[in-house]
Every structure is written in structure tokens, then in C-alpha cells.
Design a protein around this motif. Structure first.
Motif, PDB file in Angstrom:
ATOM      1  N   ARG A   1       0.672  -1.088   0.052  1.00  0.00           N
ATOM      2  CA  ARG A   1      -0.066  -0.031  -0.079  1.00  0.00           C
ATOM      3  C   ARG A   1       1.015   1.206  -0.113  1.00  0.00           C
ATOM      4  O   ARG A   1       2.014   1.109   0.447  1.00  0.00           O
ATOM      5  N   GLN A   2       0.379   2.138  -0.678  1.00  0.00           N
ATOM      6  CA  GLN A   2       1.211   3.594  -0.556  1.00  0.00           C
ATOM      7  C   GLN A   2       0.085   4.669  -0.195  1.00  0.00           C
ATOM      8  O   GLN A   2      -0.856   4.874  -1.029  1.00  0.00           O
ATOM      9  N   ALA A   3       0.488   5.401   0.889  1.00  0.00           N
ATOM     10  CA  ALA A   3      -0.262   6.616   1.207  1.00  0.00           C
ATOM     11  C   ALA A   3       0.218   7.759   0.750  1.00  0.00           C
ATOM     12  O   ALA A   3       1.445   7.797   0.392  1.00  0.00           O
ATOM     13  N   PRO A   4      -0.543   8.803   0.533  1.00  0.00           N
ATOM     14  CA  PRO A   4      -0.147   9.914   0.002  1.00  0.00           C
ATOM     15  C   PRO A   4       1.341  10.587   0.515  1.00  0.00           C
ATOM     16  O   PRO A   4       1.177  10.676   1.783  1.00  0.00           O
ATOM     17  N   GLY A   5       2.437  10.958  -0.123  1.00  0.00           N
ATOM     18  CA  GLY A   5       3.581  11.388   0.551  1.00  0.00           C
ATOM     19  C   GLY A   5       4.169  10.392   1.276  1.00  0.00           C
ATOM     20  O   GLY A   5       5.206  10.520   1.781  1.00  0.00           O
ATOM     21  N   LYS A   6       3.960   9.126   1.122  1.00  0.00           N
ATOM     22  CA  LYS A   6       4.891   8.195   1.923  1.00  0.00           C
ATOM     23  C   LYS A   6       5.273   6.835   0.843  1.00  0.00           C
ATOM     24  O   LYS A   6       4.914   6.922  -0.307  1.00  0.00           O
ATOM     25  N   GLU A   7       6.241   6.198   1.250  1.00  0.00           N
ATOM     26  CA  GLU A   7       6.783   5.214   0.402  1.00  0.00           C
ATOM     27  C   GLU A   7       5.877   4.041   0.097  1.00  0.00           C
ATOM     28  O   GLU A   7       4.816   3.787   1.088  1.00  0.00           O
ATOM     29  N   ARG A   8       5.934   3.173  -0.700  1.00  0.00           N
ATOM     30  CA  ARG A   8       4.949   2.205  -0.653  1.00  0.00           C
ATOM     31  C   ARG A   8       5.301   0.920   0.233  1.00  0.00           C
ATOM     32  O   ARG A   8       6.728   0.651   0.308  1.00  0.00           O
ATOM     33  N   GLU A   9       4.563   0.272   0.893  1.00  0.00           N
ATOM     34  CA  GLU A   9       4.911  -0.449   2.122  1.00  0.00           C
ATOM     35  C   GLU A   9       4.407  -1.822   2.009  1.00  0.00           C
ATOM     36  O   GLU A   9       3.240  -1.987   1.324  1.00  0.00           O
ATOM     37  N   PHE A  10       4.955  -2.711   2.519  1.00  0.00           N
ATOM     38  CA  PHE A  10       4.420  -4.191   2.496  1.00  0.00           C
ATOM     39  C   PHE A  10       3.380  -4.239   3.402  1.00  0.00           C
ATOM     40  O   PHE A  10       3.535  -3.735   4.517  1.00  0.00           O
ATOM     41  N   VAL A  11       2.417  -5.139   3.030  1.00  0.00           N
ATOM     42  CA  VAL A  11       1.027  -5.412   4.058  1.00  0.00           C
ATOM     43  C   VAL A  11       1.094  -6.820   4.276  1.00  0.00           C
ATOM     44  O   VAL A  11       1.194  -7.148   5.462  1.00  0.00           O
ATOM     45  N   ALA A  12       1.030  -7.698   3.060  1.00  0.00           N
ATOM     46  CA  ALA A  12       0.706  -9.061   3.443  1.00  0.00           C
ATOM     47  C   ALA A  12       1.498  -9.929   2.077  1.00  0.00           C
ATOM     48  O   ALA A  12       1.580  -9.295   1.246  1.00  0.00           O
ATOM     49  N   ALA A  13       1.758 -11.284   2.545  1.00  0.00           N
ATOM     50  CA  ALA A  13       2.352 -11.768   1.346  1.00  0.00           C
ATOM     51  C   ALA A  13       1.893 -13.458   1.581  1.00  0.00           C
ATOM     52  O   ALA A  13       1.690 -13.626   2.615  1.00  0.00           O
ATOM     53  N   ILE A  14       1.940 -14.282   0.270  1.00  0.00           N
ATOM     54  CA  ILE A  14       1.659 -15.694   0.551  1.00  0.00           C
ATOM     55  C   ILE A  14       2.598 -16.456  -0.486  1.00  0.00           C
ATOM     56  O   ILE A  14       2.582 -16.102  -1.715  1.00  0.00           O
TER      57      ILE A  14
ATOM     58  N   VAL B   1      12.327 -13.785  -1.487  1.00  0.00           N
ATOM     59  CA  VAL B   1      11.866 -12.881  -0.422  1.00  0.00           C
ATOM     60  C   VAL B   1      10.645 -12.122  -0.844  1.00  0.00           C
ATOM     61  O   VAL B   1      10.506 -11.929  -2.055  1.00  0.00           O
ATOM     62  N   VAL B   2       9.752 -12.257  -0.085  1.00  0.00           N
ATOM     63  CA  VAL B   2       8.495 -11.596  -0.440  1.00  0.00           C
ATOM     64  C   VAL B   2       7.867 -10.664   0.512  1.00  0.00           C
ATOM     65  O   VAL B   2       6.818  -9.943   0.098  1.00  0.00           O
ATOM     66  N   THR B   3       8.608 -10.025   1.447  1.00  0.00           N
ATOM     67  CA  THR B   3       8.376  -8.898   2.066  1.00  0.00           C
ATOM     68  C   THR B   3       8.914  -7.580   1.808  1.00  0.00           C
ATOM     69  O   THR B   3       8.490  -6.537   2.214  1.00  0.00           O
ATOM     70  N   ASP B   4       9.762  -7.624   0.640  1.00  0.00           N
ATOM     71  CA  ASP B   4      10.410  -6.430   0.047  1.00  0.00           C
ATOM     72  C   ASP B   4       9.745  -6.215  -1.310  1.00  0.00           C
ATOM     73  O   ASP B   4       9.804  -6.826  -2.198  1.00  0.00           O
ATOM     74  N   LYS B   5       9.446  -5.092  -1.456  1.00  0.00           N
ATOM     75  CA  LYS B   5       8.864  -4.628  -2.777  1.00  0.00           C
ATOM     76  C   LYS B   5       9.733  -4.537  -3.854  1.00  0.00           C
ATOM     77  O   LYS B   5       9.301  -4.957  -5.216  1.00  0.00           O
ATOM     78  N   ARG B   6      10.852  -4.602  -3.541  1.00  0.00           N
ATOM     79  CA  ARG B   6      11.881  -4.633  -4.895  1.00  0.00           C
ATOM     80  C   ARG B   6      12.131  -6.148  -5.281  1.00  0.00           C
ATOM     81  O   ARG B   6      12.732  -6.271  -6.514  1.00  0.00           O
TER      82      ARG B   6
END
Length: 123
Positions: free
Chosen positions: A38-51, A103-108
Motif C-alpha cells: 500500500r502507498q499513502a499520499p507522501g509516503k513510500e510503498r510499504e509491505f502489507v501481506a504476502a503468501i 524474499v516476499v516482504t520487500d517491494k524490490r
């Protein structure tokens, strides 16, 4: 290659619930681990959940643990995010993503992304 389309976002009051859906194209869906970010205004995209590919293991960010649940249906090429007890801080654009990386928790780590769906939680 896989194409991802999210749906299910919207406006909800604090304490409410939403269920996000991500539909994937292609016959190789089960070879990808899937994640929600998820990405909120003015913030970096962050991990929420993975499977993981088989659904055997799931991972959640600390901020959503106990409130959000990720699941997948490989027969239907879908991954879902059930969001309960929503808070105004959960307001963001939510993205579905696919990866073959361990690796599933890093957006990269993610190769493919959907266009995102807006979730707004009012107080």
C-alpha cells in the motif's frame, strides 16, 4: 508474464471491513508468490501481506497483524486480502504484486504489479 487487476476498494468507516481481490491472467499463477502493498499520499510503498505459491505460508506487516488476512485460490487465479477493524491509518492505494523471488516482504523483489485500488477509511 502475468497481468494483475485489483478490485474491491472503497470508502468505509473506521471499524469496518473490506475485501480486496486481485485477478491474475496467465496459466502460471501458481508459480508466483503474491503480495499486497500500500502507498499513502507522501509516503513510500510499504509491505502489507504476502503468501507463498502453494498458500502454505503467509506473512503480515506488524501494523496489520490480527486484522488483515491474505489468501489465494490457484484454481481461480486470484488472491484476496480480507481487511477487518479498519483504521484511518489504513487509507492508501493498495497494490497486488507477483514475484518468483524467495524474499516476499520487500517491494524490490516483485516483478509484476497491478494498477492499484483506493481504500479510504473515515474516522
Amino acid at each position: 508474464q502475468v497481468q494483475l487487476v485489483e478490485s474491491g476498494g472503497g470508502l468505509v468507516q473506521a471499524g469496518g471491513s473490506l475485501r480486496l481481490n486481485c485477478a491474475a491472467s496467465g496459466r502460471t499463477f501458481s508459480t508466483y508468490a503474491m503480495g499486497w502493498f500500500r502507498q499513502a499520499p507522501g509516503k513510500e510503498r510499504e509491505f502489507v501481506a504476502a503468501i507463498r505459491r502453494s498458500g502454505s505460508s503467509t506473512y503480515n506487516a506488524v501494523a496489520v497483524k490480527g486484522r488483515f488476512t491474505i489468501s489465494r485460490d490457484n484454481a481461480k487465479n486470484t488472491v484476496n486480502l480480507q481487511m477487518n477493524s479498519l483504521e484511518p491509518e489504513d487509507t492508501a492505494v493498495y497494490y497486488c504484486a507477483a514475484t518468483t523471488n524467495i524474499v516476499v516482504t520487500d517491494k524490490r523483489s516483485y516483478d509484476y504489479w497491478g494498477q492499484g485500488t483506493q481504500v479510504t477509511v473515515s474516522s
